[in-house]
Design a protein around this motif. Structure first.
Motif, mmCIF file in Angstrom:
data_model
loop_
_atom_site.group_PDB
_atom_site.id
_atom_site.type_symbol
_atom_site.label_atom_id
_atom_site.label_comp_id
_atom_site.label_asym_id
_atom_site.label_seq_id
_atom_site.Cartn_x
_atom_site.Cartn_y
_atom_site.Cartn_z
ATOM 1 N N PHE A 1 3.392 10.713 -2.043
ATOM 2 C CA PHE A 1 3.091 11.023 -0.640
ATOM 3 C C PHE A 1 3.402 12.476 -0.296
ATOM 4 O O PHE A 1 4.106 12.772 0.649
ATOM 5 C CB PHE A 1 3.828 10.064 0.306
ATOM 6 N N ASP A 2 2.837 13.386 -1.098
ATOM 7 C CA ASP A 2 3.041 14.809 -0.840
ATOM 8 C C ASP A 2 2.343 15.229 0.446
ATOM 9 O O ASP A 2 2.667 16.246 1.038
ATOM 10 C CB ASP A 2 2.536 15.631 -2.019
ATOM 11 N N MET A 3 1.389 14.453 0.853
ATOM 12 C CA MET A 3 0.742 14.556 2.152
ATOM 13 C C MET A 3 0.289 13.144 2.492
ATOM 14 O O MET A 3 0.222 12.298 1.603
ATOM 15 C CB MET A 3 -0.455 15.519 2.099
ATOM 16 N N ILE A 4 0.042 12.875 3.738
ATOM 17 C CA ILE A 4 -0.481 11.559 4.102
ATOM 18 C C ILE A 4 -1.925 11.753 4.538
ATOM 19 O O ILE A 4 -2.208 12.497 5.473
ATOM 20 C CB ILE A 4 0.350 10.907 5.223
ATOM 21 N N ALA B 1 -6.127 9.785 4.658
ATOM 22 C CA ALA B 1 -6.788 8.530 5.034
ATOM 23 C C ALA B 1 -6.645 7.456 3.955
ATOM 24 O O ALA B 1 -6.560 6.267 4.268
ATOM 25 C CB ALA B 1 -8.256 8.781 5.355
ATOM 26 N N GLY B 2 -6.612 7.854 2.695
ATOM 27 C CA GLY B 2 -6.417 6.883 1.617
ATOM 28 C C GLY B 2 -5.048 6.229 1.703
ATOM 29 O O GLY B 2 -4.906 5.023 1.497
ATOM 30 N N HIS B 3 -4.023 7.005 2.018
ATOM 31 C CA HIS B 3 -2.677 6.445 2.191
ATOM 32 C C HIS B 3 -2.634 5.531 3.409
ATOM 33 O O HIS B 3 -2.017 4.463 3.366
ATOM 34 C CB HIS B 3 -1.638 7.560 2.356
ATOM 35 N N PHE C 1 -1.499 1.669 3.631
ATOM 36 C CA PHE C 1 -0.533 1.103 4.573
ATOM 37 C C PHE C 1 -1.130 -0.070 5.338
ATOM 38 O O PHE C 1 -0.483 -1.108 5.508
ATOM 39 C CB PHE C 1 -0.054 2.164 5.572
ATOM 40 N N ARG C 2 -2.385 0.072 5.794
ATOM 41 C CA ARG C 2 -3.033 -1.025 6.541
ATOM 42 C C ARG C 2 -3.238 -2.253 5.655
ATOM 43 O O ARG C 2 -2.990 -3.385 6.079
ATOM 44 C CB ARG C 2 -4.360 -0.553 7.134
ATOM 45 N N THR D 1 -12.855 10.806 -2.683
ATOM 46 C CA THR D 1 -12.560 11.749 -1.605
ATOM 47 C C THR D 1 -11.073 11.840 -1.306
ATOM 48 O O THR D 1 -10.516 12.926 -1.193
ATOM 49 C CB THR D 1 -13.298 11.328 -0.311
ATOM 50 N N TYR D 2 -10.421 10.672 -1.159
ATOM 51 C CA TYR D 2 -9.037 10.637 -0.685
ATOM 52 C C TYR D 2 -8.060 10.418 -1.828
ATOM 53 O O TYR D 2 -7.597 9.321 -2.074
ATOM 54 C CB TYR D 2 -8.861 9.580 0.396
#
Length: 143
Positions: A10-13, A15-17, A21-22, A136-137
């Protein structure tokens, strides 16, 4: 409350992350899982040295910065740092009901997870989540 745990750097959050989570939160509401219960999502951020060992490079952001970013996210109920060695101790500390693995998580940790949890006396369901636009993500493509 159903406790669900996910892992990553999780170096960045992105849309894939958020989809991860969802999907993980939705596991508490699955048909056949009994009565619908409130999800409690625990996100484990990899330690800097562990991420470097696995990926071959250090994350851009420190482990505490990554954990703090996760803790502030509205889909995350609890953010923790992973173990420096192994992984069972920090899983045992938060006692999840379900561990949700990302579509691309692989390696010794994933291959041995169910057996290691069982050996530690932990009854945890392990579920693999679906990808969300992986072309993409993916953090490595976005940085």
């Amino acid at each position: 409350m159903k406790r669900i745990m996910v892992f990553g750097t999780f170096d960045m959050i992105h849309a894939g992350h958020e989809d991860l989570f969802r999907q993980a939160r939705a596991l508490a509401l699955r048909p056949g899982s009994g009565q619908a219960v409130d999800p409690h999502l625990i996100v484990s951020a990899a330690r800097d040295d562990v991420a470097e060992r696995i990926k071959g490079f250090r994350p851009r952001n420190s482990e505490t910065a990554r954990r703090d970013l996760l803790a502030a996210h509205p889909l995350v109920d609890e953010a923790v740092l992973g173990d420096r060695e192994g992984y069972v101790a920090h899983i045992a500390a938060v006692r999840p009901d379900i561990i949700a693995l990302g579509y691309d998580q692989e390696g010794e940790f994933v291959e041995n997870l169910a057996n290691d949890l069982n050996a530690a006396g932990l009854e945890v369901e392990v579920v693999r989540l679906a990808p969300f636009a992986p072309e993409t993500y993916k953090t490595s493509k976005l940085i």
